[in-house]
Design an enzyme around this catalytic site. Sequence first.
Site, PDB file in Angstrom:
ATOM      1  N   LYS A  85       0.825  -1.192   0.000  1.00 28.93           N
ATOM      2  CA  LYS A  85       0.000   0.000   0.000  1.00 28.93           C
ATOM      3  C   LYS A  85       0.869   1.256   0.000  1.00 28.93           C
ATOM      4  O   LYS A  85       0.388   2.352  -0.211  1.00 28.93           O
ATOM      5  CB  LYS A  85      -0.874   0.017   1.274  1.00 28.93           C
ATOM      6  CG  LYS A  85      -1.790  -1.176   1.384  1.00 28.93           C
ATOM      7  CD  LYS A  85      -2.418  -1.202   2.790  1.00 28.93           C
ATOM      8  CE  LYS A  85      -3.108  -2.518   3.023  1.00 28.93           C
ATOM      9  NZ  LYS A  85      -3.449  -2.700   4.443  1.00 28.93           N
ATOM     10  N   GLY A  86       2.151   1.074   0.265  1.00 30.71           N
ATOM     11  CA  GLY A  86       3.039   2.209   0.517  1.00 30.71           C
ATOM     12  C   GLY A  86       3.131   3.232  -0.598  1.00 30.71           C
ATOM     13  O   GLY A  86       3.279   4.418  -0.353  1.00 30.71           O
TER      14      GLY A  86
ATOM     15  N   ASP B 276       7.279   3.111  -2.690  1.00 30.91           N
ATOM     16  CA  ASP B 276       7.449   4.242  -1.791  1.00 30.91           C
ATOM     17  C   ASP B 276       8.917   4.493  -1.460  1.00 30.91           C
ATOM     18  O   ASP B 276       9.386   5.617  -1.489  1.00 30.91           O
ATOM     19  CB  ASP B 276       6.627   4.052  -0.500  1.00 30.91           C
ATOM     20  CG  ASP B 276       6.826   2.685   0.156  1.00 30.91           C
ATOM     21  OD1 ASP B 276       7.622   1.870  -0.365  1.00 30.91           O
ATOM     22  OD2 ASP B 276       6.180   2.425   1.184  1.00 30.91           O
TER      23      ASP B 276
ATOM     24  N   ASP C  72      14.923   0.413   0.227  1.00 28.68           N
ATOM     25  CA  ASP C  72      15.648   0.191   1.482  1.00 28.68           C
ATOM     26  C   ASP C  72      16.706  -0.887   1.245  1.00 28.68           C
ATOM     27  O   ASP C  72      17.802  -0.579   0.769  1.00 28.68           O
ATOM     28  CB  ASP C  72      14.630  -0.198   2.566  1.00 28.68           C
ATOM     29  CG  ASP C  72      15.262  -0.386   3.927  1.00 28.68           C
ATOM     30  OD1 ASP C  72      16.394   0.067   4.133  1.00 28.68           O
ATOM     31  OD2 ASP C  72      14.621  -0.987   4.808  1.00 28.68           O
TER      32      ASP C  72
ATOM     33  N   PHE D 201      13.995   5.044  10.023  1.00 27.69           N
ATOM     34  CA  PHE D 201      12.633   4.605   9.733  1.00 27.69           C
ATOM     35  C   PHE D 201      11.708   5.819   9.615  1.00 27.69           C
ATOM     36  O   PHE D 201      11.613   6.632  10.526  1.00 27.69           O
ATOM     37  CB  PHE D 201      12.138   3.670  10.842  1.00 27.69           C
ATOM     38  CG  PHE D 201      10.832   3.023  10.503  1.00 27.69           C
ATOM     39  CD1 PHE D 201      10.801   1.906   9.684  1.00 27.69           C
ATOM     40  CD2 PHE D 201       9.639   3.546  10.975  1.00 27.69           C
ATOM     41  CE1 PHE D 201       9.585   1.299   9.351  1.00 27.69           C
ATOM     42  CE2 PHE D 201       8.430   2.955  10.645  1.00 27.69           C
ATOM     43  CZ  PHE D 201       8.398   1.834   9.831  1.00 27.69           C
TER      44      PHE D 201
ATOM     45  N   ARG E  11      -0.129   6.615   7.264  1.00 28.62           N
ATOM     46  CA  ARG E  11      -0.030   6.701   5.802  1.00 28.62           C
ATOM     47  C   ARG E  11      -0.609   8.016   5.271  1.00 28.62           C
ATOM     48  O   ARG E  11      -0.192   8.497   4.233  1.00 28.62           O
ATOM     49  CB  ARG E  11      -0.806   5.547   5.138  1.00 28.62           C
ATOM     50  CG  ARG E  11      -0.178   4.193   5.331  1.00 28.62           C
ATOM     51  CD  ARG E  11      -0.820   3.201   4.382  1.00 28.62           C
ATOM     52  NE  ARG E  11      -0.604   1.817   4.772  1.00 28.62           N
ATOM     53  CZ  ARG E  11       0.483   1.107   4.483  1.00 28.62           C
ATOM     54  NH1 ARG E  11       1.462   1.651   3.800  1.00 28.62           N
ATOM     55  NH2 ARG E  11       0.579  -0.145   4.875  1.00 28.62           N
TER      56      ARG E  11
HETATM   57  P1  5GP Z   1      13.212  -3.148   0.669  1.00 30.96           P
HETATM   58  O1  5GP Z   1      12.645  -4.385   0.032  1.00 30.96           O
HETATM   59  O2  5GP Z   1      13.905  -2.213  -0.290  1.00 30.96           O
HETATM   60  O3  5GP Z   1      14.027  -3.470   1.879  1.00 30.96           O
HETATM   61  O4  5GP Z   1      12.024  -2.374   1.316  1.00 30.96           O
HETATM   62  C1  5GP Z   1      11.017  -1.869   0.605  1.00 30.96           C
HETATM   63  C2  5GP Z   1       9.777  -1.830   1.462  1.00 30.96           C
HETATM   64  O5  5GP Z   1      10.049  -1.828   2.863  1.00 30.96           O
HETATM   65  C3  5GP Z   1       9.062  -0.558   1.183  1.00 30.96           C
HETATM   66  O6  5GP Z   1       8.134  -0.745   0.148  1.00 30.96           O
HETATM   67  C4  5GP Z   1       8.402  -0.248   2.493  1.00 30.96           C
HETATM   68  O7  5GP Z   1       7.145  -0.873   2.541  1.00 30.96           O
HETATM   69  C5  5GP Z   1       9.268  -0.882   3.528  1.00 30.96           C
HETATM   70  N1  5GP Z   1      10.152   0.105   4.176  1.00 30.96           N
HETATM   71  C6  5GP Z   1      11.482   0.216   4.024  1.00 30.96           C
HETATM   72  N2  5GP Z   1      11.966   1.237   4.757  1.00 30.96           N
HETATM   73  C7  5GP Z   1      10.904   1.798   5.380  1.00 30.96           C
HETATM   74  C8  5GP Z   1      10.758   2.916   6.258  1.00 30.96           C
HETATM   75  O8  5GP Z   1      11.686   3.627   6.656  1.00 30.96           O
HETATM   76  N3  5GP Z   1       9.493   3.181   6.683  1.00 30.96           N
HETATM   77  C9  5GP Z   1       8.414   2.443   6.309  1.00 30.96           C
HETATM   78  N4  5GP Z   1       7.232   2.808   6.787  1.00 30.96           N
HETATM   79  N5  5GP Z   1       8.520   1.400   5.460  1.00 30.96           N
HETATM   80  C10 5GP Z   1       9.759   1.072   5.007  1.00 30.96           C
HETATM   81 MG    MG Z   2       5.990  -1.176   0.689  1.00 25.92          MG
END
Ligand code: 5GP
Ligand code: MG
Length: 206
Positions: A70-71, A127, A130, A179, A192
């Site tokens: 949903k991000g 969104d 990470d 975060f 959100r």
């Molecule tokens: P990745 O797969 O790149 O580690 O993470 C991507 C997903 O992790 C993003 O779509 C998001 O949902 C979540 N995420 C990563 N970092 C953050 C953060 O700082 N805050 C929040 N709310 N979600 C995060």
């Molecule tokens: Mg996400």
Amino acid sequence: MSNVHGDFSDDVKILALGGGAQRKYLTLMRDDIERILIDEAVIEKRLDSMAVEIERDFPVGPMVVIILLKGALVFAADLLRRIPRPLEIECLNVASYHGGRESSGKVDFLDRHFPEVKGQHVLLLDDILDTGRTLHAVSERLLEEGAVAVHTAVLLAKDKERAEHVSADHVGFEIGDEFVVGYGLDYNGKYRNLPYVGVLKRSAAN
Ligand code: 5GP
Ligand code: MG
């Protein structure tokens, strides 16, 4: 005052009440935010230029947009209204965080059906970048499903080493490794709808 849509006066009263309640809830959520990292006006301005960059780099012709729910919902809604070409919108539910603050290291596809992307140029929206696992896993899957090319755009990218060698073609803002919530990003389903990106207080994350 009345027109074809009827009498406006009651609507105006309801809007006024809604505005007050909205302010109250935004203030309640604001109490959980340590600091605002990127405010609404700055986001809006960056989306203007991001839309231009995407239009410039994306090949002429049909665009299939995949929104990661949903991000990326809020980011996508605001960005796509700035892209002046016919496009098709699809959504994908993936989970990697499972509600907490740490990545689980595994990307789950939660939908029963995968969007039809064979022979298409795809714009993939998330969104935040990470660890990179989500963007990597979804891009791979889109290519497996026959997409010609996957262009990626994220609102935020954390300045850190990634688990996967992946980068986004378009990044709204580079941020530190902390975060964040707001503008689509949640903590346990909350925040959100904050109109800005902020850092959550430690005390709010318990
Ligand atoms: P990745 O797969 O790149 O580690 O993470 C991507 C997903 O992790 C993003 O779509 C998001 O949902 C979540 N995420 C990563 N970092 C953050 C953060 O700082 N805050 C929040 N709310 N979600 C995060
Ligand atoms: Mg996400």
